[in-house]
Design a protein around this motif. Sequence first.
Motif, PDB file in Angstrom:
ATOM      1  N   PRO A  49       0.808  -1.220   0.000  1.00 33.54           N
ATOM      2  CA  PRO A  49       0.000   0.000   0.000  1.00 33.54           C
ATOM      3  C   PRO A  49       0.847   1.278   0.000  1.00 33.54           C
ATOM      4  O   PRO A  49       0.447   2.284  -0.575  1.00 33.54           O
ATOM      5  N   THR A 128       5.945  -5.592  10.878  1.00 32.39           N
ATOM      6  CA  THR A 128       5.014  -4.516  11.229  1.00 32.39           C
ATOM      7  C   THR A 128       4.030  -5.006  12.294  1.00 32.39           C
ATOM      8  O   THR A 128       3.784  -4.328  13.306  1.00 32.39           O
ATOM      9  N   GLY A 152      -5.612  -9.043   5.169  1.00 33.07           N
ATOM     10  CA  GLY A 152      -4.451  -8.638   4.392  1.00 33.07           C
ATOM     11  C   GLY A 152      -3.167  -9.185   5.001  1.00 33.07           C
ATOM     12  O   GLY A 152      -3.196 -10.013   5.935  1.00 33.07           O
ATOM     13  N   GLY A 153      -2.034  -8.707   4.485  1.00 30.50           N
ATOM     14  CA  GLY A 153      -0.743  -9.186   4.972  1.00 30.50           C
ATOM     15  C   GLY A 153      -0.538  -8.875   6.444  1.00 30.50           C
ATOM     16  O   GLY A 153      -0.320  -9.777   7.272  1.00 30.50           O
ATOM     17  N   VAL A 154      -0.603  -7.602   6.793  1.00 28.94           N
ATOM     18  CA  VAL A 154      -0.397  -7.217   8.199  1.00 28.94           C
ATOM     19  C   VAL A 154      -1.513  -7.791   9.070  1.00 28.94           C
ATOM     20  O   VAL A 154      -1.274  -8.249  10.195  1.00 28.94           O
ATOM     21  N   GLY A 175     -13.162  -7.510   3.776  1.00 29.44           N
ATOM     22  CA  GLY A 175     -14.024  -7.027   2.711  1.00 29.44           C
ATOM     23  C   GLY A 175     -14.990  -8.021   2.112  1.00 29.44           C
ATOM     24  O   GLY A 175     -15.848  -7.638   1.311  1.00 29.44           O
ATOM     25  N   LYS A 179     -13.415 -14.055   2.965  1.00 32.47           N
ATOM     26  CA  LYS A 179     -12.223 -13.700   3.750  1.00 32.47           C
ATOM     27  C   LYS A 179     -12.501 -13.889   5.237  1.00 32.47           C
ATOM     28  O   LYS A 179     -11.649 -14.384   5.987  1.00 32.47           O
ATOM     29  N   TYR A 195     -17.206  -5.658   6.476  1.00 34.54           N
ATOM     30  CA  TYR A 195     -17.537  -4.258   6.759  1.00 34.54           C
ATOM     31  C   TYR A 195     -18.441  -3.619   5.705  1.00 34.54           C
ATOM     32  O   TYR A 195     -18.908  -2.491   5.889  1.00 34.54           O
ATOM     33  N   ASN A 218      -5.404  -0.585  10.531  1.00 34.79           N
ATOM     34  CA  ASN A 218      -4.777  -0.578   9.207  1.00 34.79           C
ATOM     35  C   ASN A 218      -5.492   0.333   8.228  1.00 34.79           C
ATOM     36  O   ASN A 218      -5.026   0.496   7.098  1.00 34.79           O
ATOM     37  N   ILE A 240      -1.460   1.930  12.273  1.00 35.37           N
ATOM     38  CA  ILE A 240      -0.501   1.275  11.368  1.00 35.37           C
ATOM     39  C   ILE A 240      -0.590   1.880   9.972  1.00 35.37           C
ATOM     40  O   ILE A 240       0.415   2.145   9.330  1.00 35.37           O
ATOM     41  N   GLY A 241      -1.807   2.101   9.496  1.00 37.58           N
ATOM     42  CA  GLY A 241      -1.969   2.650   8.154  1.00 37.58           C
ATOM     43  C   GLY A 241      -3.365   3.201   7.961  1.00 37.58           C
ATOM     44  O   GLY A 241      -4.249   3.041   8.812  1.00 37.58           O
ATOM     45  N   TYR A 246      -5.801   6.304   0.784  1.00 40.00           N
ATOM     46  CA  TYR A 246      -4.733   6.343  -0.216  1.00 40.00           C
ATOM     47  C   TYR A 246      -5.263   6.623  -1.629  1.00 40.00           C
ATOM     48  O   TYR A 246      -4.584   7.245  -2.434  1.00 40.00           O
ATOM     49  N   PHE A 271       3.392   4.303  14.377  1.00 38.21           N
ATOM     50  CA  PHE A 271       4.813   3.962  14.278  1.00 38.21           C
ATOM     51  C   PHE A 271       5.148   3.710  12.819  1.00 38.21           C
ATOM     52  O   PHE A 271       4.259   3.460  12.003  1.00 38.21           O
ATOM     53  N   LEU A 273       7.686   1.310  10.404  1.00 35.37           N
ATOM     54  CA  LEU A 273       8.552   0.132  10.437  1.00 35.37           C
ATOM     55  C   LEU A 273      10.024   0.494  10.289  1.00 35.37           C
ATOM     56  O   LEU A 273      10.889  -0.152  10.884  1.00 35.37           O
ATOM     57  N   MET A 316      -4.362  -5.731  -5.103  1.00 31.33           N
ATOM     58  CA  MET A 316      -4.216  -5.590  -3.651  1.00 31.33           C
ATOM     59  C   MET A 316      -4.982  -4.360  -3.160  1.00 31.33           C
ATOM     60  O   MET A 316      -5.681  -4.405  -2.143  1.00 31.33           O
ATOM     61  N   ASN A 321      -6.413  -9.632  -2.630  1.00 29.38           N
ATOM     62  CA  ASN A 321      -5.476 -10.545  -1.962  1.00 29.38           C
ATOM     63  C   ASN A 321      -6.077 -11.116  -0.685  1.00 29.38           C
ATOM     64  O   ASN A 321      -6.933 -10.519  -0.049  1.00 29.38           O
TER      65      ASN A 321
HETATM   66  P1  NAP Z   1      -3.001  -5.614   2.760  1.00 31.49           P
HETATM   67  O1  NAP Z   1      -3.811  -5.478   4.017  1.00 31.49           O
HETATM   68  O2  NAP Z   1      -2.454  -6.947   2.412  1.00 31.49           O
HETATM   69  O3  NAP Z   1      -3.789  -5.095   1.495  1.00 31.49           O
HETATM   70  C1  NAP Z   1      -4.615  -4.004   1.586  1.00 31.49           C
HETATM   71  C2  NAP Z   1      -6.019  -4.433   2.038  1.00 31.49           C
HETATM   72  O4  NAP Z   1      -6.714  -3.280   2.462  1.00 31.49           O
HETATM   73  C3  NAP Z   1      -6.866  -5.003   0.912  1.00 31.49           C
HETATM   74  O5  NAP Z   1      -6.668  -6.386   0.781  1.00 31.49           O
HETATM   75  C4  NAP Z   1      -8.294  -4.639   1.314  1.00 31.49           C
HETATM   76  O6  NAP Z   1      -8.893  -5.752   1.953  1.00 31.49           O
HETATM   77  C5  NAP Z   1      -8.095  -3.518   2.343  1.00 31.49           C
HETATM   78  N1  NAP Z   1      -8.743  -2.285   1.906  1.00 31.49           N
HETATM   79  C6  NAP Z   1      -8.591  -1.634   0.734  1.00 31.49           C
HETATM   80  N2  NAP Z   1      -9.350  -0.539   0.716  1.00 31.49           N
HETATM   81  C7  NAP Z   1     -10.018  -0.518   1.906  1.00 31.49           C
HETATM   82  C8  NAP Z   1     -10.972   0.359   2.489  1.00 31.49           C
HETATM   83  N3  NAP Z   1     -11.387   1.464   1.832  1.00 31.49           N
HETATM   84  N4  NAP Z   1     -11.445   0.073   3.726  1.00 31.49           N
HETATM   85  C9  NAP Z   1     -11.031  -1.028   4.389  1.00 31.49           C
HETATM   86  N5  NAP Z   1     -10.128  -1.897   3.889  1.00 31.49           N
HETATM   87  C10 NAP Z   1      -9.632  -1.639   2.664  1.00 31.49           C
HETATM   88  O7  NAP Z   1      -1.817  -4.562   2.866  1.00 31.49           O
HETATM   89  P2  NAP Z   1      -0.678  -4.549   3.988  1.00 31.49           P
HETATM   90  O8  NAP Z   1       0.613  -4.450   3.283  1.00 31.49           O
HETATM   91  O9  NAP Z   1      -0.896  -5.638   4.938  1.00 31.49           O
HETATM   92  O10 NAP Z   1      -0.932  -3.136   4.695  1.00 31.49           O
HETATM   93  C11 NAP Z   1      -2.026  -2.959   5.586  1.00 31.49           C
HETATM   94  C12 NAP Z   1      -1.924  -1.550   6.176  1.00 31.49           C
HETATM   95  O11 NAP Z   1      -0.717  -1.452   6.940  1.00 31.49           O
HETATM   96  C13 NAP Z   1      -1.863  -0.434   5.138  1.00 31.49           C
HETATM   97  O12 NAP Z   1      -2.589   0.675   5.613  1.00 31.49           O
HETATM   98  C14 NAP Z   1      -0.391  -0.095   5.074  1.00 31.49           C
HETATM   99  O13 NAP Z   1      -0.167   1.216   4.648  1.00 31.49           O
HETATM  100  C15 NAP Z   1       0.008  -0.312   6.533  1.00 31.49           C
HETATM  101  N6  NAP Z   1       1.431  -0.580   6.765  1.00 31.49           N
HETATM  102  C16 NAP Z   1       2.076   0.256   7.626  1.00 31.49           C
HETATM  103  C17 NAP Z   1       3.390   0.031   7.958  1.00 31.49           C
HETATM  104  C18 NAP Z   1       4.067   0.938   8.952  1.00 31.49           C
HETATM  105  O14 NAP Z   1       5.291   0.960   8.993  1.00 31.49           O
HETATM  106  N7  NAP Z   1       3.309   1.670   9.760  1.00 31.49           N
HETATM  107  C19 NAP Z   1       4.089  -1.042   7.378  1.00 31.49           C
HETATM  108  C20 NAP Z   1       3.372  -1.911   6.510  1.00 31.49           C
HETATM  109  C21 NAP Z   1       2.047  -1.653   6.210  1.00 31.49           C
HETATM  110  P3  NAP Z   1     -10.500  -5.853   2.155  1.00 31.49           P
HETATM  111  O15 NAP Z   1     -11.002  -6.846   1.151  1.00 31.49           O
HETATM  112  O16 NAP Z   1     -10.611  -6.363   3.544  1.00 31.49           O
HETATM  113  O17 NAP Z   1     -11.091  -4.511   1.945  1.00 31.49           O
END
Ligand code: NAP
Length: 338
Positions: A49, A128, A152-154, A175, A179, A195, A218, A240-241, A246, A271, A273, A316, A321
């Motif tokens: 993301p 993370t 998702g991944g996190v 979503g 899932k 949701y 997230n 986290i995010g 975005y 925080f 990463l 993604m 995913n």
């Molecule tokens: P991910 O969760 O594998 O992929 C993104 C997921 O977000 C999608 O699969 C989708 O799943 C969901 N999504 C998309 N649009 C949405 C919306 N409008 N409302 C709710 N859910 C939505 O990605 P990830 O890499 O694991 O990252 C998850 C979060 O962690 C992101 O916000 C990312 O920026 C953040 N992050 C932060 C750090 C840090 O250092 N703070 C590091 C890594 C990641 P659904 O089908 O469930 O909607």
Amino acid sequence: MTETALTVHQTARPHGFPTPADFAFIESPLPEPTPGTALVENLYWSVDPYHREMMDGDFALNAPLEGRALGRVVESRDPALREGEMVLHWQGWRTHSVVTPAEVRAVPHFDGVPLSAHLSILGGTGLTAYVGLTRVAELREGQDVFVSAAAGGVGTATGRLAGLMGAGRLVGSAGTAAKAAYLTEHVGYDEVFDYHTGPTAELLAKAAPDGIDLYMDNVGGEHLEAAISSLREYGRIVRIGTITQYNSTGAPYTLRNLPDIVEKSLRMEGFHLRNHFDVQEELNEFVVPHLQSGRIGLDETVVDGFGGIVDAFLGMLRGENRGKIIVRAAGAADSSGV
Ligand code: NAP
């Protein structure tokens, strides 16, 4: 090894959701390592993301994109990089990278653990989740946790790790109903809601009728507002995010219950990463034995072929995913490291 290299460039700034037209695959001769560098043939790529956030201005247009990748050193002109060695680096979105020793991390071999795990639960994604739970939330046994983007991944890593750490009730949001079912059947979540099926605050109140101690956020927006309402006194929010924003072209969501943060003495902390890479060894020590014993599995969506990297990234963002999305080079399945 192929004779040419492919590199993905961003060619336009997206307005809202990016499309394939915002990217181009550029073909070039194989890059040659100069003294002090090595040529890496990339085998696995992470699309994340944060790439979407960087597309608005941080990534230069018509230049190679950065990203986490894992590959094999195929030609070295530095004794610190051995040919055949597997390395992790940040020059992703390209089939081949020329790297210096300072730009890479050696990939440790763990018996029975596939290479892809170094981009999922043992990679930035798992780290993370681990940092969020141990350093920011300071999770204690028995605490009830809510996780958004749980599929998702996190989100999957957070569920797996929180379970191993002895969390109480684990509630998630995702979503789709499919899932949600995967998370309760395989990842260890107790209750997960889709949701899209109603106001998030109502769905969360129903899924966690006695409240929550901790929210791993997230997505931000309506989910964050719902969590503030469901948190118990002295509860914690780990930011986290903010994936709800975005691709948004509208105004950011306005939280309507900020006074609850004071009334319930809640604590909210974000925080990044990049400030916690020193925790990697600790994560490996904690997780690898559980992967090897089979107590936890890998949650990954693997897309085959570098040509699918842009579609994997866009998919993604749309939620296609389940678990960490990873792109794998054609033929890399044989290098699983198992
Ligand atoms: P991910 O969760 O594998 O992929 C993104 C997921 O977000 C999608 O699969 C989708 O799943 C969901 N999504 C998309 N649009 C949405 C919306 N409008 N409302 C709710 N859910 C939505 O990605 P990830 O890499 O694991 O990252 C998850 C979060 O962690 C992101 O916000 C990312 O920026 C953040 N992050 C932060 C750090 C840090 O250092 N703070 C590091 C890594 C990641 P659904 O089908 O469930 O909607």
